[in-house]
Design a protein around this motif. Structure first.
Motif, mmCIF file in Angstrom:
data_model
loop_
_atom_site.group_PDB
_atom_site.id
_atom_site.type_symbol
_atom_site.label_atom_id
_atom_site.label_comp_id
_atom_site.label_asym_id
_atom_site.label_seq_id
_atom_site.Cartn_x
_atom_site.Cartn_y
_atom_site.Cartn_z
ATOM 1 N N MET A 1 25.502 -28.326 84.819
ATOM 2 C CA MET A 1 24.521 -29.307 84.360
ATOM 3 C C MET A 1 25.018 -30.056 83.114
ATOM 4 N N ILE A 2 25.620 -29.313 82.197
ATOM 5 C CA ILE A 2 26.081 -29.935 80.963
ATOM 6 C C ILE A 2 27.204 -30.935 81.214
ATOM 7 N N LYS A 3 27.899 -30.783 82.341
ATOM 8 C CA LYS A 3 29.028 -31.668 82.656
ATOM 9 C C LYS A 3 28.608 -33.122 82.816
ATOM 10 N N ILE A 4 27.366 -33.371 83.230
ATOM 11 C CA ILE A 4 26.923 -34.747 83.459
ATOM 12 C C ILE A 4 26.330 -35.409 82.213
ATOM 13 N N ILE A 5 26.077 -34.629 81.174
ATOM 14 C CA ILE A 5 25.417 -35.176 79.987
ATOM 15 C C ILE A 5 26.222 -36.288 79.317
ATOM 16 N N PRO A 6 27.525 -36.107 79.036
ATOM 17 C CA PRO A 6 28.255 -37.206 78.365
ATOM 18 C C PRO A 6 28.247 -38.512 79.163
ATOM 19 N N ASN A 7 28.482 -38.430 80.475
ATOM 20 C CA ASN A 7 28.484 -39.653 81.287
ATOM 21 C C ASN A 7 27.094 -40.279 81.343
ATOM 22 N N THR A 8 26.071 -39.446 81.409
ATOM 23 C CA THR A 8 24.693 -39.943 81.418
ATOM 24 C C THR A 8 24.387 -40.668 80.112
ATOM 25 N N LEU A 9 24.846 -40.118 79.009
ATOM 26 C CA LEU A 9 24.634 -40.775 77.711
ATOM 27 C C LEU A 9 25.338 -42.126 77.654
ATOM 28 N N SER A 10 26.537 -42.205 78.206
ATOM 29 C CA SER A 10 27.256 -43.495 78.242
ATOM 30 C C SER A 10 26.505 -44.511 79.097
ATOM 31 N N ILE A 11 25.970 -44.048 80.232
ATOM 32 C CA ILE A 11 25.188 -44.941 81.098
ATOM 33 C C ILE A 11 23.933 -45.423 80.373
ATOM 34 N N PHE A 12 23.291 -44.524 79.627
ATOM 35 C CA PHE A 12 22.123 -44.933 78.844
ATOM 36 C C PHE A 12 22.503 -45.976 77.799
ATOM 37 N N ARG A 13 23.691 -45.848 77.192
ATOM 38 C CA ARG A 13 24.123 -46.842 76.207
ATOM 39 C C ARG A 13 24.297 -48.208 76.847
ATOM 40 N N ILE A 14 24.774 -48.243 78.071
ATOM 41 C CA ILE A 14 24.893 -49.516 78.797
ATOM 42 C C ILE A 14 23.499 -50.111 79.017
ATOM 43 N N ILE A 15 22.564 -49.273 79.443
ATOM 44 C CA ILE A 15 21.178 -49.733 79.660
ATOM 45 C C ILE A 15 20.555 -50.195 78.343
ATOM 46 N N PHE A 16 20.748 -49.386 77.283
ATOM 47 C CA PHE A 16 20.201 -49.753 75.974
ATOM 48 C C PHE A 16 20.769 -51.085 75.488
ATOM 49 N N SER A 17 22.020 -51.355 75.802
ATOM 50 C CA SER A 17 22.626 -52.625 75.395
ATOM 51 C C SER A 17 21.855 -53.799 75.984
ATOM 52 N N GLY A 18 21.506 -53.695 77.268
ATOM 53 C CA GLY A 18 20.697 -54.740 77.898
ATOM 54 C C GLY A 18 19.320 -54.838 77.271
ATOM 55 N N LEU A 19 18.738 -53.685 76.945
ATOM 56 C CA LEU A 19 17.403 -53.670 76.335
ATOM 57 C C LEU A 19 17.400 -54.273 74.930
ATOM 58 N N LEU A 20 18.543 -54.223 74.268
ATOM 59 C CA LEU A 20 18.618 -54.825 72.930
ATOM 60 C C LEU A 20 18.327 -56.320 72.978
ATOM 61 N N ILE A 21 18.816 -56.980 74.010
ATOM 62 C CA ILE A 21 18.570 -58.417 74.137
ATOM 63 C C ILE A 21 17.080 -58.683 74.341
ATOM 64 N N VAL A 22 16.442 -57.879 75.187
ATOM 65 C CA VAL A 22 15.015 -58.051 75.467
ATOM 66 C C VAL A 22 14.167 -57.721 74.241
ATOM 67 N N SER A 23 14.584 -56.713 73.475
ATOM 68 C CA SER A 23 13.795 -56.282 72.311
ATOM 69 C C SER A 23 14.116 -57.097 71.060
ATOM 70 N N PHE A 24 15.036 -58.007 71.186
ATOM 71 C CA PHE A 24 15.516 -58.844 70.095
ATOM 72 C C PHE A 24 14.397 -59.379 69.187
ATOM 73 N N PRO A 25 13.291 -59.917 69.731
ATOM 74 C CA PRO A 25 12.257 -60.472 68.839
ATOM 75 C C PRO A 25 11.390 -59.409 68.149
ATOM 76 N N TYR A 26 11.475 -58.157 68.583
ATOM 77 C CA TYR A 26 10.602 -57.101 68.072
ATOM 78 C C TYR A 26 11.411 -56.134 67.206
ATOM 79 N N LYS A 27 11.377 -56.365 65.902
ATOM 80 C CA LYS A 27 12.258 -55.676 64.960
ATOM 81 C C LYS A 27 12.203 -54.149 65.106
ATOM 82 N N THR A 28 11.027 -53.565 65.139
ATOM 83 C CA THR A 28 10.897 -52.103 65.200
ATOM 84 C C THR A 28 11.464 -51.546 66.498
#
Length: 183
Positions: free
Chosen positions: A1-28
């Motif tokens: 189970m622990i073997k997938i955690i690092p790759n999952t975290l990297s995938i989340f960072r890719i998703i979060f990158s896209g969300l940064l653009i959408v959340s751009f107007p909302y500082k918090t």
């Protein structure tokens, strides 16, 4: 189970990158997603090394996540800090040119997109990462923001040049090479 955690975290960072653009107007919300992006960047590599579960796929996912994050960050910087960045446009263009040249060398020489995790690259990444936090959370003044961006840009050029030289000099790619003068 622990073997997938690092790759999952990297995938989340890719998703979060896209969300940064959408959340751009909302500082918090932006700062929250931004901090989560940074946390996933630190944790994916730490967990992979700590539990000896580093993989080529993981290194590629981490690099893709870094590209996504820093591309979005560059776009956001140009929108939010356009006036400051225009002053340093030639330094930024030099950095980007060196980074693209390094990618091309990696593709030609190693038949792969290669990003070396040097100490200088990590320091540069941390400095770039801290700029929005510093500016937004601490409401810094323009002079301090200018100095911070100038120092970060110069550090970025130095780290880009180091990675470029490593790619040119060494026959075998070592993704976790600490620096050009390190074994």
């Amino acid at each position: 189970m622990i073997k997938i955690i690092p790759n999952t975290l990297s995938i989340f960072r890719i998703i979060f990158s896209g969300l940064l653009i959408v959340s751009f107007p909302y500082k918090t919300i932006f700062i929250l997603i931004y901090l989560l992006s940074g946390l996933t960047d630190v944790l994916d590599g730490f967990i992979a090394r700590k539990y000896n579960i580093e993989t080529k796929l993981g290194a590629k996912l981490d690099s893709i996540a870094d590209i996504a994050f820093y591309t979005v960050l560059l776009i956001i910087f140009f929108v939010w800090f356009r006036n400051i960045l225009i002053e340093y446009k030639w330094l930024i263009i030099i950095t980007i040119t060196i980074r693209i040249s390094t990618i091309i060398i990696g593709i030609v020489k190693y038949k792969n997109i290669v990003f070396i995790h040097t100490v200088a690259n990590k320091i540069t990444g941390l400095m770039i990462y801290c700029i929005p936090i510093y500016i937004f959370l601490l409401n810094s003044n323009i002079l301090i923001s200018n100095i911070l961006i100038l120092v970060t840009t110069i550090t970025s050029i130095i780290s880009a040049l180091e990675e470029f030289l490593i790619m040119l000099i060494f026959k075998k790619v070592e993704l976790n090479k600490k620096g050009i003068f390190c074994k």
